[in-house]
Motif scaffolding. Sequence first.
Motif, PDB file in Angstrom:
ATOM      1  N   ALA A 119       0.868  -1.215   0.068  1.00  0.00           N
ATOM      2  CA  ALA A 119       0.046   0.024  -0.112  1.00  0.00           C
ATOM      3  C   ALA A 119       0.959   1.096   0.095  1.00  0.00           C
ATOM      4  CB  ALA A 119      -0.856   0.112   1.197  1.00  0.00           C
ATOM      5  N   VAL A 120       1.973   1.107   0.694  1.00  0.00           N
ATOM      6  CA  VAL A 120       2.957   2.327   0.668  1.00  0.00           C
ATOM      7  C   VAL A 120       3.651   2.546  -0.600  1.00  0.00           C
ATOM      8  CG1 VAL A 120       4.969   2.992   1.914  1.00  0.00           C
ATOM      9  CG2 VAL A 120       3.066   2.171   3.012  1.00  0.00           C
ATOM     10  N   GLU A 121       4.181   1.327  -0.991  1.00  0.00           N
ATOM     11  CA  GLU A 121       5.200   1.387  -2.371  1.00  0.00           C
ATOM     12  C   GLU A 121       4.323   1.782  -3.699  1.00  0.00           C
ATOM     13  OE1 GLU A 121       8.365  -1.601  -4.518  1.00  0.00           O
ATOM     14  OE2 GLU A 121       7.769  -2.036  -2.376  1.00  0.00           O
ATOM     15  N   LEU A 122       2.974   1.076  -3.729  1.00  0.00           N
ATOM     16  CA  LEU A 122       2.306   1.230  -4.789  1.00  0.00           C
ATOM     17  C   LEU A 122       1.392   2.536  -4.723  1.00  0.00           C
ATOM     18  CD1 LEU A 122       1.226  -2.449  -5.503  1.00  0.00           C
ATOM     19  CD2 LEU A 122       3.406  -1.153  -6.318  1.00  0.00           C
ATOM     20  N   ALA A 123       1.396   3.241  -3.643  1.00  0.00           N
ATOM     21  CA  ALA A 123       0.349   4.388  -3.732  1.00  0.00           C
ATOM     22  C   ALA A 123       0.490   5.107  -5.040  1.00  0.00           C
ATOM     23  CB  ALA A 123       0.837   5.366  -2.569  1.00  0.00           C
ATOM     24  N   PRO A 124      -0.694   5.658  -5.506  1.00  0.00           N
ATOM     25  CA  PRO A 124      -2.095   5.527  -4.755  1.00  0.00           C
ATOM     26  C   PRO A 124      -2.886   4.168  -5.085  1.00  0.00           C
ATOM     27  CG  PRO A 124      -2.237   6.768  -7.045  1.00  0.00           C
ATOM     28  CD  PRO A 124      -0.794   6.349  -6.665  1.00  0.00           C
ATOM     29  N   ILE A 125      -2.400   3.395  -5.882  1.00  0.00           N
ATOM     30  CA  ILE A 125      -2.960   2.178  -5.773  1.00  0.00           C
ATOM     31  C   ILE A 125      -3.150   1.666  -4.411  1.00  0.00           C
ATOM     32  CG2 ILE A 125      -2.808  -0.315  -6.388  1.00  0.00           C
ATOM     33  CD1 ILE A 125      -0.858   0.547  -8.654  1.00  0.00           C
ATOM     34  N   ARG A 126      -4.427   1.169  -4.226  1.00  0.00           N
ATOM     35  CA  ARG A 126      -5.015   0.641  -2.882  1.00  0.00           C
ATOM     36  C   ARG A 126      -4.798  -0.880  -2.807  1.00  0.00           C
ATOM     37  NH1 ARG A 126      -9.746   0.311  -1.971  1.00  0.00           N
ATOM     38  NH2 ARG A 126     -10.789   0.652  -4.025  1.00  0.00           N
ATOM     39  N   VAL A 127      -4.296  -1.142  -1.509  1.00  0.00           N
ATOM     40  CA  VAL A 127      -4.124  -2.866  -1.379  1.00  0.00           C
ATOM     41  C   VAL A 127      -4.925  -3.101   0.091  1.00  0.00           C
ATOM     42  CG1 VAL A 127      -2.470  -4.646  -1.166  1.00  0.00           C
ATOM     43  CG2 VAL A 127      -1.801  -2.306  -2.479  1.00  0.00           C
ATOM     44  N   ASN A 128      -5.584  -4.093  -0.100  1.00  0.00           N
ATOM     45  CA  ASN A 128      -6.083  -4.493   1.306  1.00  0.00           C
ATOM     46  C   ASN A 128      -6.126  -5.933   1.430  1.00  0.00           C
ATOM     47  OD1 ASN A 128      -7.515  -1.948   2.463  1.00  0.00           O
ATOM     48  ND2 ASN A 128      -8.136  -2.023   0.140  1.00  0.00           N
ATOM     49  N   ALA A 129      -6.353  -6.495   2.481  1.00  0.00           N
ATOM     50  CA  ALA A 129      -6.646  -7.864   2.663  1.00  0.00           C
ATOM     51  C   ALA A 129      -7.936  -8.711   3.012  1.00  0.00           C
ATOM     52  CB  ALA A 129      -5.340  -8.474   3.771  1.00  0.00           C
ATOM     53  N   ILE A 130      -8.356  -9.809   3.023  1.00  0.00           N
ATOM     54  CA  ILE A 130      -9.475 -10.339   3.366  1.00  0.00           C
ATOM     55  C   ILE A 130      -9.093 -11.316   4.363  1.00  0.00           C
ATOM     56  CG2 ILE A 130      -9.801 -11.917   1.461  1.00  0.00           C
ATOM     57  CD1 ILE A 130     -12.663  -9.882   3.056  1.00  0.00           C
ATOM     58  N   HIS A 131      -9.890 -11.745   5.491  1.00  0.00           N
ATOM     59  CA  HIS A 131      -9.399 -12.624   6.217  1.00  0.00           C
ATOM     60  C   HIS A 131     -10.305 -13.438   6.673  1.00  0.00           C
ATOM     61  CE1 HIS A 131      -5.082 -11.397   6.810  1.00  0.00           C
ATOM     62  NE2 HIS A 131      -5.529 -10.216   6.958  1.00  0.00           N
ATOM     63  N   PRO A 132     -11.019 -14.253   5.820  1.00  0.00           N
ATOM     64  CA  PRO A 132     -12.243 -15.128   5.991  1.00  0.00           C
ATOM     65  C   PRO A 132     -12.163 -16.040   7.291  1.00  0.00           C
ATOM     66  CG  PRO A 132     -11.399 -15.390   3.874  1.00  0.00           C
ATOM     67  CD  PRO A 132     -10.380 -14.725   4.625  1.00  0.00           C
ATOM     68  N   GLY A 133     -13.244 -16.228   7.905  1.00  0.00           N
ATOM     69  CA  GLY A 133     -13.269 -17.020   9.042  1.00  0.00           C
ATOM     70  C   GLY A 133     -13.604 -18.397   8.434  1.00  0.00           C
ATOM     71  N   ILE A 134     -14.850 -19.334   8.963  1.00  0.00           N
ATOM     72  CA  ILE A 134     -15.331 -20.555   8.897  1.00  0.00           C
ATOM     73  C   ILE A 134     -16.148 -20.010   7.872  1.00  0.00           C
ATOM     74  CG2 ILE A 134     -16.430 -22.499   9.604  1.00  0.00           C
ATOM     75  CD1 ILE A 134     -14.825 -21.886  12.612  1.00  0.00           C
ATOM     76  N   VAL A 135     -15.927 -20.569   6.630  1.00  0.00           N
ATOM     77  CA  VAL A 135     -16.777 -20.472   5.585  1.00  0.00           C
ATOM     78  C   VAL A 135     -17.888 -21.550   5.244  1.00  0.00           C
ATOM     79  CG1 VAL A 135     -17.442 -19.632   3.097  1.00  0.00           C
ATOM     80  CG2 VAL A 135     -15.461 -18.667   4.485  1.00  0.00           C
ATOM     81  N   GLY A 136     -19.324 -21.698   5.876  1.00  0.00           N
ATOM     82  CA  GLY A 136     -19.839 -22.756   5.913  1.00  0.00           C
ATOM     83  C   GLY A 136     -20.149 -23.422   4.757  1.00  0.00           C
ATOM     84  N   ASP A 137     -20.340 -22.843   3.731  1.00  0.00           N
ATOM     85  CA  ASP A 137     -20.546 -23.535   2.424  1.00  0.00           C
ATOM     86  C   ASP A 137     -19.160 -23.546   1.496  1.00  0.00           C
ATOM     87  OD1 ASP A 137     -20.468 -20.812   1.651  1.00  0.00           O
ATOM     88  OD2 ASP A 137     -21.947 -20.908   0.250  1.00  0.00           O
ATOM     89  N   SER A 138     -18.189 -23.439   1.894  1.00  0.00           N
ATOM     90  CA  SER A 138     -16.937 -23.609   0.935  1.00  0.00           C
ATOM     91  C   SER A 138     -16.758 -24.965   1.006  1.00  0.00           C
ATOM     92  CB  SER A 138     -15.785 -22.884   1.854  1.00  0.00           C
ATOM     93  OG  SER A 138     -15.398 -23.625   3.070  1.00  0.00           O
ATOM     94  N   PRO A 139     -15.868 -25.355  -0.110  1.00  0.00           N
ATOM     95  CA  PRO A 139     -15.696 -26.906  -0.234  1.00  0.00           C
ATOM     96  C   PRO A 139     -14.891 -27.585   1.006  1.00  0.00           C
ATOM     97  CG  PRO A 139     -14.924 -25.659  -2.503  1.00  0.00           C
ATOM     98  CD  PRO A 139     -15.380 -24.808  -1.192  1.00  0.00           C
ATOM     99  N   ASN A 140     -14.203 -26.878   1.550  1.00  0.00           N
ATOM    100  CA  ASN A 140     -13.568 -27.323   3.080  1.00  0.00           C
ATOM    101  C   ASN A 140     -14.373 -27.609   3.928  1.00  0.00           C
ATOM    102  OD1 ASN A 140     -10.946 -27.955   4.435  1.00  0.00           O
ATOM    103  ND2 ASN A 140     -11.684 -26.201   5.708  1.00  0.00           N
ATOM    104  N   TRP A 141     -15.564 -26.803   4.342  1.00  0.00           N
ATOM    105  CA  TRP A 141     -16.143 -26.761   5.319  1.00  0.00           C
ATOM    106  C   TRP A 141     -17.586 -27.468   5.184  1.00  0.00           C
ATOM    107  CZ3 TRP A 141     -15.008 -26.352  10.289  1.00  0.00           C
ATOM    108  CH2 TRP A 141     -13.555 -25.697  10.638  1.00  0.00           C
ATOM    109  N   ARG A 142     -18.155 -27.508   3.853  1.00  0.00           N
ATOM    110  CA  ARG A 142     -19.407 -27.999   3.843  1.00  0.00           C
ATOM    111  C   ARG A 142     -19.945 -29.465   3.987  1.00  0.00           C
ATOM    112  NH1 ARG A 142     -19.408 -26.117  -2.286  1.00  0.00           N
ATOM    113  NH2 ARG A 142     -18.168 -27.967  -3.269  1.00  0.00           N
ATOM    114  N   SER A 143     -18.591 -30.156   3.974  1.00  0.00           N
ATOM    115  CA  SER A 143     -18.632 -31.730   3.957  1.00  0.00           C
ATOM    116  C   SER A 143     -18.431 -31.973   5.543  1.00  0.00           C
ATOM    117  CB  SER A 143     -17.522 -32.536   3.129  1.00  0.00           C
ATOM    118  OG  SER A 143     -16.491 -31.973   3.500  1.00  0.00           O
TER     119      SER A 143
END
Length: 229
Positions: free
Chosen positions: A154-178
């Motif tokens: 975010a600092v080096e590429l400014a003004p390009i915006r950079v963010n992160a997503i941190h999902p929790g337990i995603v109930g219908d995802s391939p890893n959890w729905r089973s």
Amino acid sequence: MSSVLVVGGTSGIGREFARMRAERGDEVVLTGRDPHRSDTVAKEFGARGLALDLSRPREIAGALAGVGRVDHLVLAGIERDHNRVTEYDIDAALHLVTLKLVGYTEVVHTLRTRLHDDSAIVLFGGQAKERPYPGATTVATVNAGVTGLVHSLAVELAPIRVNAIHPGIVGDSPNWRSKPEEVLAGLRAQTPTGRLATMADVADAVDFLLRNRAVNGVGLNTDGGWLLG
């Protein structure tokens, strides 16, 4: 219409997000390790598929040679890893560190001249960095590294915006729905909203991070408040 690149878009949340944006009318390119699968998935909703392996960063530039201007970049490629410090698998650790930290960075490096001032980037992390579990030695470390990488980019590429997503337990995802229903019920009981996040919830949150021009350098948890438990 925006140009969207989803790295790791052949399954799970990456696929859900790519589908959502393609159905909205955006020009979407998605990647996966297997060229046939990437092409097949992309054709399901009118996107374009490319083969790219984040764990082989020296090949990334060639894999992305045909990609043009990028408005929105989503780095959703992940792998699950079970690694304990008492039984440390060095090869597995190197693979995951390379995939997420080196691979993600090399994608951004490769596309630097194809990004522009109004471009936005979202990296996928995870909540093991906040609540590690036995076997999360590498996962927790790498996801904490995603936070540092987001701040740096975010600092080096400014003004390009950079963010992160941190999902929790995603109930219908391939890893959890089973998972057994009693396991999921217990997790719902620990979540203040009384429900688990869905892939659509997370895809919507990614879209928010890409489109809201005031959000930059942050890590957004999407867990219904599970970390408060």
